[in-house]
Enzyme design. Structure first.
Site, mmCIF file in Angstrom:
data_model
loop_
_atom_site.group_PDB
_atom_site.id
_atom_site.type_symbol
_atom_site.label_atom_id
_atom_site.label_comp_id
_atom_site.label_asym_id
_atom_site.label_seq_id
_atom_site.Cartn_x
_atom_site.Cartn_y
_atom_site.Cartn_z
ATOM 1 N N SER A 26 -1.482 1.641 -11.319
ATOM 2 C CA SER A 26 -1.681 3.030 -11.737
ATOM 3 C C SER A 26 -0.721 3.946 -10.991
ATOM 4 O O SER A 26 -0.326 3.657 -9.854
ATOM 5 C CB SER A 26 -3.115 3.474 -11.447
ATOM 6 O OG SER A 26 -3.281 4.871 -11.674
ATOM 7 N N TYR A 39 -9.653 5.371 -5.237
ATOM 8 C CA TYR A 39 -9.051 4.671 -6.379
ATOM 9 C C TYR A 39 -7.550 4.498 -6.158
ATOM 10 O O TYR A 39 -6.995 3.415 -6.379
ATOM 11 C CB TYR A 39 -9.307 5.467 -7.657
ATOM 12 C CG TYR A 39 -8.622 4.912 -8.885
ATOM 13 C CD1 TYR A 39 -9.128 3.812 -9.549
ATOM 14 C CD2 TYR A 39 -7.450 5.505 -9.379
ATOM 15 C CE1 TYR A 39 -8.493 3.293 -10.674
ATOM 16 C CE2 TYR A 39 -6.816 4.997 -10.505
ATOM 17 C CZ TYR A 39 -7.342 3.894 -11.141
ATOM 18 O OH TYR A 39 -6.708 3.395 -12.255
#
Length: 245
Positions: free
Chosen positions: A138, A151
């Site tokens: 990501s 995250y």
């Protein structure tokens, strides 16, 4: 990639990828937590042209089961030449700040379980001196931000792990492809207000396979995220820590 294991196969991006792989005639071994959903994805893949589709329901956080999982996939398809790792959780930053247990779930799912699976797959691909590992990381892993740093840390660790794995496997002819999506309109982001920066799962899947075909090292999907993250990484820390990102 003609014999591919897809991990996290019921995620929106994985399903879009499975549809494209099936249309190419790839044989597939699908893994996810929900057997009913997996069966539906498998049936759809078969109707789209996949000559063989097997599936197994498994919580991929069970790292002790990974060796047997890879062995079963290997036997089912008569070997593997591709793997797509698409499992992960977004988590809740506020909950992760308050509770280590909540943070650990994010880190275990997004990094530790992925590292365990990649270790099993990398050893086999290295031994056969062929294969492609495609892993969804990501853009959040490029720089820690207060809004999602747990995250982001899980994806940042994954990205670094993949860099080292790519360096190790290059001499064996094994490709390690890091895919960095930005915002994607999936059930995982259903609660997030949408804007023009959001991509569809289909767009990410197409970019993922283009990168795999070209044996790219790292790719941002859509490509404009490369510029966005270059700018974000370039902000000096004294300025960055005053921003609400």
């Amino acid at each position: 990639m003609k014999k591919v294991i897809v991990l996290g196969a019921t995620s929106a991006i994985a399903q879009a990828t499975v549809r494209l792989l099936a249309a190419r005639g790839a044989s597939l071994y699908l893994v996810g937590r929900n057997a009913e959903n997996l069966e539906a994805v498998a049936r759809d893949a078969a109707t789209r042209g996949a000559p063989k589709v097997e599936f197994r329901a498994l919580d991929l956080n069970d790292c002790e089961a990974h060796a047997s999982l890879v062995e079963r996939a290997w036997q089912a398809l008569g070997g593997l030449d591709g793997a797509v790792l698409a499992h992960g959780v977004l988590g809740d930053q506020d909950a992760s700040q308050r509770s280590w247990a909540a943070a650990e779930v994010v880190l275990r799912t997004n990094f530790l379980s992925a590292a365990s699976l990649l270790t099993e797959l990398a050893n086999r691909f290295e031994a056969q001196k062929a294969g492609t590992l495609v892993v969804i990381s990501s853009v959040a892993g490029d720089r820690g931000r207060q809004s999602n740093y747990v995250y982001g840390a899980s994806k940042g660790a994954l990205t670094v792990f993949l860099q080292g794995l790519r360096n190790r496997l290059a001499k064996s002819g094994v490709a390690v492809v890091t895919v960095k999506p930005g915002f994607v309109d999936t059930p995982m982001t259903a609660h997030v207000p949408k804007n023009k920066l959001f991509a569809t799962p289909e767009q990410v899947a197409k970019g993922l396979l283009r990168a795999a075909d070209a044996r790219k090292n790292e790719v941002y999907v859509p490509g404009f995220w490369a510029l966005i993250m270059f700018i974000i990484r370039s902000i000096p820390e004294p300025v960055f820590k005053r921003l609400k990102l």
